[in-house]
Every structure is written in C-alpha cells, then in structure tokens.
Motif scaffolding. Structure first.
Motif, mmCIF file in Angstrom:
data_model
loop_
_atom_site.group_PDB
_atom_site.id
_atom_site.type_symbol
_atom_site.label_atom_id
_atom_site.label_comp_id
_atom_site.label_asym_id
_atom_site.label_seq_id
_atom_site.Cartn_x
_atom_site.Cartn_y
_atom_site.Cartn_z
ATOM 1 N N LEU A 27 0.835 -1.207 0.000
ATOM 2 C CA LEU A 27 0.000 0.000 0.000
ATOM 3 C C LEU A 27 0.867 1.253 0.000
ATOM 4 N N LEU A 28 1.968 1.195 0.735
ATOM 5 C CA LEU A 28 2.863 2.335 0.833
ATOM 6 C C LEU A 28 3.584 2.612 -0.490
ATOM 7 N N PHE A 29 4.082 1.566 -1.139
ATOM 8 C CA PHE A 29 4.924 1.746 -2.322
ATOM 9 C C PHE A 29 4.168 1.677 -3.654
ATOM 10 N N PHE A 30 3.003 1.041 -3.644
ATOM 11 C CA PHE A 30 2.226 0.926 -4.889
ATOM 12 C C PHE A 30 0.774 1.355 -4.664
ATOM 13 N N PRO A 31 0.559 2.586 -4.216
ATOM 14 C CA PRO A 31 -0.796 3.043 -3.869
ATOM 15 C C PRO A 31 -1.778 3.011 -5.038
ATOM 16 N N LYS A 32 -1.295 3.301 -6.255
ATOM 17 C CA LYS A 32 -2.188 3.339 -7.410
ATOM 18 C C LYS A 32 -2.749 1.956 -7.745
ATOM 19 N N ASP A 33 -2.018 0.917 -7.380
ATOM 20 C CA ASP A 33 -2.481 -0.445 -7.640
ATOM 21 C C ASP A 33 -3.287 -1.011 -6.469
ATOM 22 N N ILE A 34 -2.879 -0.685 -5.258
ATOM 23 C CA ILE A 34 -3.489 -1.277 -4.065
ATOM 24 C C ILE A 34 -4.756 -0.556 -3.635
ATOM 25 N N PHE A 35 -4.776 0.776 -3.705
ATOM 26 C CA PHE A 35 -5.926 1.547 -3.224
ATOM 27 C C PHE A 35 -7.250 1.139 -3.892
ATOM 28 N N PRO A 36 -7.289 1.058 -5.215
ATOM 29 C CA PRO A 36 -8.582 0.731 -5.843
ATOM 30 C C PRO A 36 -8.916 -0.756 -5.872
ATOM 31 N N ALA A 37 -7.967 -1.615 -5.509
ATOM 32 C CA ALA A 37 -8.183 -3.058 -5.624
ATOM 33 C C ALA A 37 -9.159 -3.567 -4.568
ATOM 34 N N PHE A 38 -10.261 -4.144 -5.014
ATOM 35 C CA PHE A 38 -11.265 -4.767 -4.133
ATOM 36 C C PHE A 38 -11.854 -3.772 -3.127
ATOM 37 N N LYS A 39 -11.933 -2.517 -3.523
ATOM 38 C CA LYS A 39 -12.445 -1.473 -2.633
ATOM 39 C C LYS A 39 -13.952 -1.643 -2.416
ATOM 40 N N ILE A 40 -14.406 -1.470 -1.166
ATOM 41 C CA ILE A 40 -15.831 -1.496 -0.831
ATOM 42 C C ILE A 40 -16.283 -0.032 -0.769
ATOM 43 N N ASN A 41 -16.724 0.477 -1.882
ATOM 44 C CA ASN A 41 -16.992 1.919 -2.016
ATOM 45 C C ASN A 41 -18.086 2.416 -1.082
ATOM 46 N N VAL A 42 -19.058 1.554 -0.758
ATOM 47 C CA VAL A 42 -20.180 1.979 0.078
ATOM 48 C C VAL A 42 -19.723 2.365 1.485
ATOM 49 N N LEU A 43 -18.532 1.910 1.895
ATOM 50 C CA LEU A 43 -18.025 2.225 3.230
ATOM 51 C C LEU A 43 -16.973 3.330 3.225
ATOM 52 N N GLU A 44 -16.684 3.858 2.052
ATOM 53 C CA GLU A 44 -15.605 4.841 1.940
ATOM 54 C C GLU A 44 -16.113 6.249 2.255
ATOM 55 N N TYR A 45 -16.249 6.512 3.549
ATOM 56 C CA TYR A 45 -16.651 7.827 4.034
ATOM 57 C C TYR A 45 -15.624 8.311 5.054
ATOM 58 N N ASP A 46 -15.433 9.622 5.106
ATOM 59 C CA ASP A 46 -14.455 10.185 6.039
ATOM 60 C C ASP A 46 -14.758 9.798 7.480
ATOM 61 N N LEU A 47 -16.044 9.767 7.837
ATOM 62 C CA LEU A 47 -16.425 9.423 9.211
ATOM 63 C C LEU A 47 -15.935 8.030 9.576
ATOM 64 N N PHE A 48 -16.129 7.061 8.681
ATOM 65 C CA PHE A 48 -15.664 5.697 8.935
ATOM 66 C C PHE A 48 -14.145 5.649 9.025
ATOM 67 N N GLN A 49 -13.474 6.387 8.135
ATOM 68 C CA GLN A 49 -12.012 6.363 8.115
ATOM 69 C C GLN A 49 -11.429 6.981 9.379
ATOM 70 N N TYR A 50 -11.989 8.101 9.816
ATOM 71 C CA TYR A 50 -11.519 8.718 11.056
ATOM 72 C C TYR A 50 -11.788 7.808 12.255
ATOM 73 N N THR A 51 -12.955 7.167 12.244
ATOM 74 C CA THR A 51 -13.284 6.223 13.325
ATOM 75 C C THR A 51 -12.286 5.070 13.338
ATOM 76 N N GLY A 52 -11.959 4.562 12.154
ATOM 77 C CA GLY A 52 -10.998 3.470 12.056
ATOM 78 C C GLY A 52 -9.631 3.860 12.584
ATOM 79 N N ILE A 53 -9.178 5.054 12.244
ATOM 80 C CA ILE A 53 -7.869 5.524 12.709
ATOM 81 C C ILE A 53 -7.848 5.654 14.227
ATOM 82 N N ILE A 54 -8.919 6.211 14.793
ATOM 83 C CA ILE A 54 -9.018 6.358 16.251
ATOM 84 C C ILE A 54 -9.005 4.987 16.926
#
Length: 203
Positions: free
Chosen positions: A67-94
């Motif tokens: 993910l760190l070295f090949f973001p363009k390949d890893i980021f979109p791979a098998f992404k669950i778009n319905v969960l891709e919200y800032d609120l979820f991401q901030y919650t995950g980081i916390i």
C-alpha cells in the motif's frame, strides 16, 4: 485523506509489530531468561493454528507495505466503495490508535507472564488486575479492535478477510489458552471466568 492513509497504515503496523511483539518480547526475555515466543512448530492442531497466525501476520505486513509503495495499484483493488466515508475512516484511525495503546498497557500489566502462545514448561502468574478486570483477553481484544479499525480506515475485501481470518484464529487460540489456564490455576481461574467475560462484558 488517501495520502494520509497510505502512510499511516503501514507505519502503524510497523510500530505495532516492533512494540507489541519485538519490544515487549525482548523485555520479558531478559527478565525470564528465555524467549517468550512459545508457539509450537510441530504438526499438531495447535501448531497449525500458530502457523496460520504467523502467515496472516506476514501477509498483513506485506499488504500494508505494498500500500505504501504501490498506492495506485493497491488503493482501488477490491475497494468497498459503500463504506468509503471520512467518518468511517476517522473512526478506524481512532480505533487503531486506541487498540495499540490498550495492548501495550495490557502487555505491561502481564509483566513476566507475557507469552506468545502457551507455555507448558513454566507456570505463569494469573493476571486479573488492570485491564484484565474488564476482559480475560485484553490483548486479543486489542488486536481485534485494531483489525476492525484497519477495515474501517481502508475498506477493502482484503482488509475484511484479514479481520475475519484473524478473528477466527484468535478465538481458537483463546479457547486453547483457557483450557491451559484452567489446568494450571484450577478453581482460581474458574472463579475468574465467572466474574470476567472472555472479551468484554457483553461477550
């Protein structure tokens, strides 16, 4: 946010491994005079669980490095778009940060009883204070929360697979350790089991 996730997740897990596995293990090894990593390497069912555990951790580490070295390949791979919200991401980081702090505290509270696996050669003290008053397995709870946070911060099918597989292996390992602790501490552990739930007060 994507750039932050790209750097945060691999750095988080590198820090996670260094502190929780290498650092704490080294500290305990110096105190007890042996390696606290006692996962078996035989062909038993328990040995197989230990092997799968190592493979999942290794795969998780490789995935985050990619993910760190090949973001363009890893980021979109098998992404669950319905969960891709800032609120979820901030919650995950916390959750991930909370889980790491929680785990470090639990490991330090175990002192010389900290082991990676079941130590059948040395009787360890039963730890029931600190975070162990709220969970019989606060370290496994912390690892589970960390994987939940990882999935929320980076919602992909692969991250969910790590969450699911890791949770199953941890639940098996927990039950193996419970059998060992019951044999080792008898009625004391049985009484403790009745007072404190396996993971949290709800479970």
């Amino acid at each position: 946010m994507a750039d932050f996730i790209r750097f945060f997740i691999p750095l988080y897990f590198i820090l996670f491994f260094i502190i929780s596995f290498v650092g704490i293990s080294y500290k305990v090894a110096r105190q007890i005079g042996k390696n606290p990593n006692v996962l078996p390497k035989d062909d038993s069912a328990y040995g197989l669980v230990g092997l799968y555990f190592k493979l999942v951790l290794f795969a998780l580490f490789i995935y985050t490095i990619l993910l760190l070295f090949f973001p363009k390949d890893i980021f979109p791979a098998f992404k669950i778009n319905v969960l891709e919200y800032d609120l979820f991401q901030y919650t995950g980081i916390i959750l991930m940060i909370f889980a790491l702090i929680w785990m470090i505290i639990a490991q330090l509270q175990m002192k010389n009883s900290w082991r990676i696996g079941i130590d059948g050669s040395t009787k360890t003290d039963l730890v029931t204070h600190g975070l162990f008053r709220f969970s019989r397995n606060p370290i496994f709870l912390g690892m589970t929360i960390s994987l939940v946070g990882f999935f929320l911060a980076f919602p992909t099918v692969i991250a969910f697979a790590f969450l699911l597989t890791g949770s199953i292996l941890m639940q098996i390992q927990i039950r193996l350790e419970e059998e060992h602790l019951l044999k080792e501490h008898g009625q004391i552990y049985s009484t403790y089991k009745k007072k404190v739930k396996r993971m949290l007060c709800l479970y």
